[in-house]
Design an enzyme around this catalytic site. Structure first.
Site, mmCIF file in Angstrom:
data_model
loop_
_atom_site.group_PDB
_atom_site.id
_atom_site.type_symbol
_atom_site.label_atom_id
_atom_site.label_comp_id
_atom_site.label_asym_id
_atom_site.label_seq_id
_atom_site.Cartn_x
_atom_site.Cartn_y
_atom_site.Cartn_z
ATOM 1 C CG LEU A 96 71.971 5.738 93.504
ATOM 2 C CD1 LEU A 96 71.188 4.450 93.759
ATOM 3 C CD2 LEU A 96 71.211 6.918 94.055
ATOM 4 C CG ASP A 97 75.726 10.291 97.476
ATOM 5 O OD1 ASP A 97 76.783 10.395 96.827
ATOM 6 O OD2 ASP A 97 74.896 11.207 97.587
#
Length: 185
Positions: free
Chosen positions: A45-46
């Protein structure tokens, strides 16, 4: 015995256990929240995204979850800039052309703002004259920053992105920074 850790990754946390030496002690990483030796993230996940991240101590399970060929559906709640149109939703459902090719068709629908959602810290930027709206988006692939690029491509940039589900695993009531351990046989 393999174990799976469901983690609600807060905004602004790196999806890795260590940071580059020049940023050490300046940015939060998974190590600030998870003290489970031998666990590794199954997917990413960024830093500017929130929500469900799966970690496991089982390499085969990690590969199964992270490998795009298994097409595990991933569900996101996306706050976008503007009042998203039916045409934009239809484009998301049909697949969107990005620089690296056409995305697979997604399940997309406009939804009301989730009442159960925690406030983001810091809050998203708000513009007085531009409304925001929410979309539930389910994709079965994982191109880099795909959801953000998809909403931008249809004219509605992402302001906030929360993953709530991967396959059968759900975020449920986990608050940011909380985790839950599941034992797999």
């Amino acid at each position: 015995m393999s174990e799976l850790l469901l983690f609600n990754k807060p905004f602004n946390v790196l999806c890795q256990f260590t940071d580059e030496p020049e940023f050490r002690d300046q940015r939060q990483t998974l190590a600030d929240f998870i003290n489970q030796p031998g666990f590794y993230a199954a997917g990413r996940l960024d830093r500017d995204s929130e929500g469900l991240l799966l970690l496991t101590n089982d390499g085969k399970l990690q590969q199964h979850i992270a490998n795009p060929k298994h097409k595990l559906p991933k569900t996101y709640l996306v706050q976008v800039e503007g009042d998203i149109s039916k045409d934009a939703i239809r484009q998301l459902q049909q697949g969107v052309t990005l620089k690296d090719g056409l995305t697979r068709p997604a399940k997309a629908r406009k939804i009301p703002e989730p009442k159960w959602l925690w406030p983001r810290n810091p809050p998203i930027r708000e513009r007085k004259n531009i409304p925001t709206s929410w979309v539930e988006l389910i994709i079965t692939e994982g191109k880099n920053r795909q959801v953000r690029r998809m909403t931008a491509a249809v004219g509605f940039p992402t302001l906030r992105l929360i993953r709530t589900q991967i396959g059968d695993y759900q975020l449920k009531k986990l608050q940011p920074g909380e985790s839950m351990l599941i034992k797999n046989s």
